[in-house]
Design a protein around this motif. Structure first.
Motif, short mmCIF file in Angstrom:
data_model
loop_
_atom_site.label_atom_id
_atom_site.label_comp_id
_atom_site.label_asym_id
_atom_site.label_seq_id
_atom_site.Cartn_x
_atom_site.Cartn_y
_atom_site.Cartn_z
N VAL A 311 0.82 -1.21 0.00
CA VAL A 311 0.00 0.00 0.00
C VAL A 311 0.86 1.26 0.00
O VAL A 311 0.49 2.29 -0.58
CB VAL A 311 -1.01 0.00 1.18
CG1 VAL A 311 -0.33 0.28 2.51
CG2 VAL A 311 -2.15 0.96 0.91
N THR A 413 5.38 7.61 10.45
CA THR A 413 3.99 7.63 9.99
C THR A 413 3.31 6.30 10.24
O THR A 413 3.73 5.28 9.72
CB THR A 413 3.95 7.94 8.48
OG1 THR A 413 4.62 6.88 7.78
CG2 THR A 413 4.63 9.25 8.15
N TRP A 415 0.10 3.96 9.68
CA TRP A 415 -1.13 3.70 8.91
C TRP A 415 -1.13 2.25 8.46
O TRP A 415 -0.24 1.49 8.84
CB TRP A 415 -1.26 4.68 7.73
CG TRP A 415 -0.13 4.69 6.73
CD1 TRP A 415 1.16 5.04 6.95
CD2 TRP A 415 -0.22 4.34 5.34
NE1 TRP A 415 1.89 4.95 5.78
CE2 TRP A 415 1.07 4.52 4.79
CE3 TRP A 415 -1.25 3.94 4.52
CZ2 TRP A 415 1.34 4.29 3.43
CZ3 TRP A 415 -0.99 3.71 3.17
CH2 TRP A 415 0.30 3.88 2.64
N THR A 417 -2.76 -0.80 5.26
CA THR A 417 -3.42 -1.04 3.97
C THR A 417 -4.88 -0.58 4.06
O THR A 417 -5.40 0.07 3.15
CB THR A 417 -3.38 -2.55 3.65
OG1 THR A 417 -2.02 -2.99 3.69
CG2 THR A 417 -3.98 -2.83 2.28
N GLY A 523 2.76 -2.29 17.91
CA GLY A 523 2.76 -3.43 16.98
C GLY A 523 1.49 -4.26 17.11
O GLY A 523 0.62 -3.97 17.92
N GLY A 533 8.48 -5.10 7.82
CA GLY A 533 7.38 -4.25 7.36
C GLY A 533 6.39 -4.96 6.47
O GLY A 533 5.43 -4.37 5.99
N ARG A 535 3.40 -7.65 6.03
CA ARG A 535 2.40 -8.34 6.85
C ARG A 535 2.23 -9.77 6.40
O ARG A 535 1.91 -10.02 5.24
CB ARG A 535 1.07 -7.62 6.70
CG ARG A 535 0.87 -6.57 7.73
CD ARG A 535 -0.28 -5.71 7.36
NE ARG A 535 -1.55 -6.39 7.58
CZ ARG A 535 -2.70 -5.75 7.54
NH1 ARG A 535 -2.74 -4.47 7.28
NH2 ARG A 535 -3.81 -6.40 7.75
#
Ligand code: WTA
Length: 654
Positions: A311, A413, A415, A417, A523, A533, A535
């Motif tokens: 993303v 930052t 955020w 997906t 986390g 990083g 998933r």
């Protein structure tokens, strides 16, 4: 600056010079606070709408949001055409840097427009119309971005599948989305070697047999390696797109028309097709890119090192930077190709001003040593960003010092997906930044850290014991996901059931507040691991392991790892007839199996063959205890286990 007991600053206020020129001011928070929807309506005006919207938000069918109701807009027009119309056609949109040294291309906005129009005309000729799905399985070549924008231009949904994923992962994603066209390359360069990609597409399609929805495969020539070919189905990009007309009139689509699907790991083995739509997504992509990265399109050179398969690549390589008309660097290869100097050379070569990367890469640079950076002129950098996992304060400070000359702001930052765009981050020029904290929700966004019952936690102390809780988003936001492809129920269950009575979105992350009310994201607290990083769900890896004929049962946990944040640790029980196999060989086979089923990035760091797994009386595997074992800790509470002695055998296997 406030100092910690170790003598390093615990907080970094913006420098007066940066603050004097920053896009953001403190007033932005006040403005959003005063009238959140009016604030978003104003941000939507960053874009060019073919038909204005009549309502900012319709939340009457929560959790299915509608943003900018009644508005019509074309995303590709906003990312490309309007910059050309504004007289900026000669501005470089993409400085593309191939992995082989010397293989580079500059693409201006005018050229990008021509390319996108050509590709849109070809896709139309192939019979695609708005609402159809296209799978994009490509390395970081300019055509990948062109393909995404061409889809967006036609209202066709793209589903970008990371080119590091296996044929089997691609097959599942093509099947779920029923993609009619796959766009790919002959091969990709990986650390100096050309490896096939098209062959994987063929394997994926073959795997679907009679039910394959794929009508055409469009292939970009990148490495010139031989590819298998199916006449009639397969087409070369250079024989179709390159010859197509550069005239194409964009049609405006409803603000809620779906823009793309992006598959991400959930807590079950089946990846979720996250749905993003048009007006809200583009508004927040553009808004966050402008303020969080302090973008000055006339002078900045932005570089986000992500891959378009994730993303971050969608929002901060394609839609954010291009909607803002900025010049950016897109790099095809790995950071150590041909050697560890590559990123620094690219920063120097293009005069990169803003660099956005992941903590795992920063830790890799730390391992390589600061001397490397000191051999290069990095003085063009004026802002640094981090995303993907919590950044440890040591890495944050190193990043600011070695990349940023101890002068640049660093934005951490937070955020996902699902959120589509940045949600929690310092605003450069406005916020003080504490290394390791994403600080506070951006103007227009609302987030809380709450306990089990949804009570907001108190403000914590900086050091010592503090309460941890769940990070929730208590108000809808424009770039929010609109659902899971083909599975509205899973959407409700996954994100909206934990705090259903409050109507909050639960992100899956644990968090706490710091002494100034800032947020520290800790986390994932679900069965999703974060490896460099990326998933990956424990269930996905377990299902790949039990796919091997020798394995009876498998349990997977993410254990803390200095380099990758978390590393995959697997515990497997063998079937009786396999107990005799050479264990080393079996472990190699199992790692290969995971790589084949999912991706090399999902290969376990350790696989332990064990006689038993720790289970509760109801048969649930106690992952918490396995994590204790994997991280070499004293065991937590084992009282609910059927047979606490299993651990002696598990420990003995390590
Ligand atoms: C984690 C990536 C702490 C988090 C954009 C989240 C972070 C997951 C941060 C989403 C951060 C991302 N600090 N944790 N700054 N950024 N995460 O969907 O666990 O690939 O839920 O999106 O990454 O990963 P995804």
């Amino acid at each position: 600056m406030t100092e910690t007991h170790t003598g390093v600053p615990s907080s970094y206020p913006p420098s007066p010079e940066f603050a004097a020129q920053s896009n953001a001011t403190a007033a932005l928070y006040d403005e959003a606070e005063a009238d959140r929807l009016a604030f978003w309506a104003k941000q939507a005006q960053r874009l060019s709408w073919a038909t204005p919207f009549t309502e900012v938000l319709d939340w009457s069918e929560a959790p299915f949001a509608k943003w900018f109701v009644g508005g019509k807009i074309n995303v590709a027009y906003n990312c490309v055409d309007r910059h050309v119309e504004a007289g900026n056609g000669d501005r470089v949109a993409i400085h593309w840097e191939g992995e082989p040294v010397g293989d580079a291309r500059d693409i201006t906005y005018a050229e990008l427009k021509d390319e996108v129009c050509r590709a849109a005309n070809t896709l139309t000729e192939l019979g695609l119309t708005a609402g159809d799905r296209v799978a994009i399985y490509m390395p970081m070549v300019p055509e990948a971005i062109v393909a995404m924008l061409a889809c967006a231009r036609l209202g066709v949904l793209h589903s970008v599948v990371f080119a590091g994923f296996s044929a089997s992962a691609l097959r599942a994603r093509i099947d779920d989305a029923k993609a009619k066209v796959v766009i790919t390359t002959d091969g990709q360069f990986r650390r100096g070697k050309a490896v096939s990609l098209k062959a994987g597409v063929d394997e994926a399609i073959e795997g679907l047999g009679e039910d394959s929805p794929v009508e055409h495969v469009l292939v970009v020539r990148r490495t010139e390696i031989d590819v298998p070919w199916t006449e009639g189905r397969d087409l070369w990009w250079h024989e179709t797109v390159a010859k197509a007309d550069t005239e194409h009139t964009p049609k405006a689509f409803d603000s809620e028309h779906p823009l793309f699907l992006l598959y991400t790991s959930g807590t079950t083995g089946k990846p979720k097709g996250i749905i993003h739509t048009t007006g809200g997504y583009l508004t927040q992509a553009s808004y966050t890119h402008h303020y969080v990265f302090d973008i000055k399109p006339e002078s900045d050179v932005f570089w986000c090192t992500a891959d378009i398969g994730w993303v971050t690549g969608h929002t901060y390589i394609v839609y954010g930077p291009l909607s803002n008309g900025v010049t950016q660097v897109v790099y095809e290869g790995t950071p150590a190709s041909p050697d560890e100097h590559r990123h620094f050379q690219v920063i120097e070569k293009y005069g990169v001003t803003i660099y956005y990367t992941a903590p795992t890469l920063i830790r890799t640079f730390m391992k390589w040593g600061r001397e490397l950076a000191f051999e290069h002129d990095l003085s063009s950098l004026r802002l640094l960003g981090s995303v993907g996992e919590p950044i440890n304060p040591e890495a944050w400070r190193w990043y600011r010092l070695v990349f940023g000359g101890d002068r640049t702001p660093v934005v951490d930052t937070w955020w996902q997906t699902e959120t589509g765009a940045i949600m929690i981050s310092p605003l450069p020029g406005v916020s003080d930044a504490k290394p390791g904290s994403a600080m506070r929700a951006l103007p227009g966004i609302s987030a809380k850290v709450v306990d089990d019952d949804g009570n907001e936690l108190g403000i914590g102390a900086e050091h010592g014991e503090q309460a941890t809780g769940y990070l929730v988003l208590d108000k809808p936001w424009p770039a929010m996901l609109r659902g899971i492809w083909g599975d509205p129920e899973r959407y409700q269950d996954t994100y909206w059931s934990r705090f259903a009575d409050k109507g909050w979105y639960f992100a899956g992350d644990g968090a706490r507040y710091g002494s100034d009310g800032e947020t520290w994201v800790l986390g994932r607290i679900d069965d999703v691991m974060n490896i460099s990083g990326h998933r990956i769900s424990t269930a996905e890896v377990e299902s790949a392991l039990v796919g091997h004929t020798g394995v009876a049962e498998a349990a997977v946990v993410g254990a803390t790892d200095d380099q990758t944040g978390q590393a995959i640790c697997a515990f497997v029980i063998l079937k009786a007839h396999h107990a005799e196999t050479e264990p080393d060989k079996l472990v190699d086979d199992l790692r290969a199996e995971v790589s084949k089923e999912i991706s090399p990035i999902a290969k376990p760091r350790e696989i332990h063959i064990v006689p038993e797994l720790p289970k509760t009386r109801s048969g649930k595997i106690m992952r918490r205890l396995l994590r204790d074992v994997a991280e070499g800790r004293e065991l937590g509470d084992t009282s609910t286990l059927v047979d606490p002695s299993v651990f002696e055998a598990i420990r003995a296997s390590k």
